[in-house]
Design a protein around this motif. Sequence first.
Motif, short mmCIF file in Angstrom:
data_model
loop_
_atom_site.label_atom_id
_atom_site.label_comp_id
_atom_site.label_asym_id
_atom_site.label_seq_id
_atom_site.Cartn_x
_atom_site.Cartn_y
_atom_site.Cartn_z
N GLU A 1 19.47 61.59 58.77
CA GLU A 1 20.00 60.27 59.17
C GLU A 1 19.58 59.17 58.21
O GLU A 1 20.32 58.23 57.94
N GLU B 1 16.99 56.38 68.94
CA GLU B 1 16.42 55.47 67.94
C GLU B 1 15.65 54.36 68.67
O GLU B 1 16.02 53.97 69.77
N HIS C 1 17.01 62.21 65.01
CA HIS C 1 16.90 62.79 63.66
C HIS C 1 15.45 63.15 63.36
O HIS C 1 14.52 62.48 63.82
N MET D 1 11.98 58.42 64.03
CA MET D 1 12.12 58.31 65.45
C MET D 1 11.60 59.56 66.14
O MET D 1 12.22 60.13 67.00
ZN LIG Z 1 16.02 56.27 62.73
#
Ligand SMILES: [Zn+2]
Length: 509
Positions: free
Chosen positions: A177, A205, A109, A144
């Motif tokens: 996200e 992630e 994301h 991330m």
């Molecule tokens: Zn995340």
Amino acid sequence: MNEISIVPDEPLDETEQHLISLVEEHRQELITLLKDLIKFDSRTYESSHYSDLHPIANFCVKKLNEWGINTQVIECPHKGQLLNQTWPNLIASLKGKNWKDRRLGFMGHLDIVPFNPDTWTSISDPLQPEIKEGKLYGRGAIDMKSGVAAQMMSIYLLKISGIEIHGELQLILTPDEEISGKYGADFLATQYPEIASATARIIAEPTGQPPIKSPAIIIGEKGANWLRLHFHGASGHGSQPKPKSNAINKAARFIYLAQNHLKFRDPKPPFTIKDLVTGMISRFGLKNLLGSILKPDSEKKKPDIIKQTKTTNNKNSNQDYNEDGVNFNTFLHTSISFNQIQAGTKTNIIPDTCTLEIDVRALPGMTLTQILQDITTYANKLNYRVELDEKLSKDYSIKQKQKILKRNPDITVKVLVHNDGGSEPMDAELTRLLAIQFEKIYRTRHLFFLSPGMTDASHFRKQGIKNIVVFGPSGDNAHNADEFVYLEDLVQCTKVYLTTAYKFLTKVN
Ligand SMILES: [Zn+2]
């Protein structure tokens, strides 16, 4: 705790060694890419308050296209007042021979959580990343944008490696996200299942946070159940205390005794204890493990109540009060946390109601009925009668002792959020392959874990899309001040993604 180095079961083959040297050659480019991504303000606060995700999505499109990777952007219209606004979902694809037969999906994301620069001590502007002692600081460094950078770089390096792949390597980058995934993962899974589905998928992630130094492989996530408990009591004058019927006292008793007496009947975790223990022992050593990890909370040495809380000049004072450390039990059991409470109108009036909101994170396989029943059984032990609120009682029922049913309800339960957890089998093809590749690159034993929180994987699983694991670079302070990623781990993770993609996509059935 130091990890223990191992000799991997399989050595790296020649092609893998070539791929690893490609990553090393592009180390600087990878770091620059991550810094560029962090400089974009892609904060999402809530579904009515967010940044425009187009600038960062456009940057990724441009980069991938420069590298010769095909991209497509699918816009999801915003629901609600902002009718002209759309959310970009980026899909990149590298196709080889018989590309329709097999697809490995990468996913990440592009949005980040908000921050308060005043609480950061490492750098002054969280959107201006800086490297200090092997750590790259900035908002999104670990959650991330590092995973995104590593996966983007892996697609590019696989393309220029000259390896002929069978199948497709796809990358999905979603915009939201951190606030719900409604315009990203959920939208794609429901509206574009042909894009969302893959033979297997890795979400980047972060999965390595202290005390784990190198990333775990997350094979599933717990379900989030947010409940509101309304305690009923009796009012009165503050000069005549009512310890039994004061609604705050009732809630306080419920909270205090829960730690030792509220038992959730957990289903089996999706990995065996043996596997978990073997992985942990090989990483940390038996002594460390027995000392701090496996003992349940209640058996641990009682905290010294006169121990002074240490004071430092650290601006991030939240840390000074954190006496809990990491609780490994949350990965193996259903957990409960009491996170909001409201009661009382005046200092001299005994409150007759108290509202408590709790966050129950359940192991995959645990149903809402079981959760409600276990809470009820516990409440009954305290001599509290539970009733489900009107809407909930249409679909669920709970068993209580006849004696308790004679009482007026002490607690009315309402469900605010309910999500089932989900997990993949440990022996799934990608899970096994990722574990092997991890051990070859990191030279330490793999660890399978459950994620206590939700990721985009849950939206996909809800639509029946399977074979999703989460694996991404190590660092710390995700969603906190001084977020950072270990640069070495960014590079190592890229090697794992790239060699895993190579192995997965050169297997001819
Ligand atoms: Zn995340």
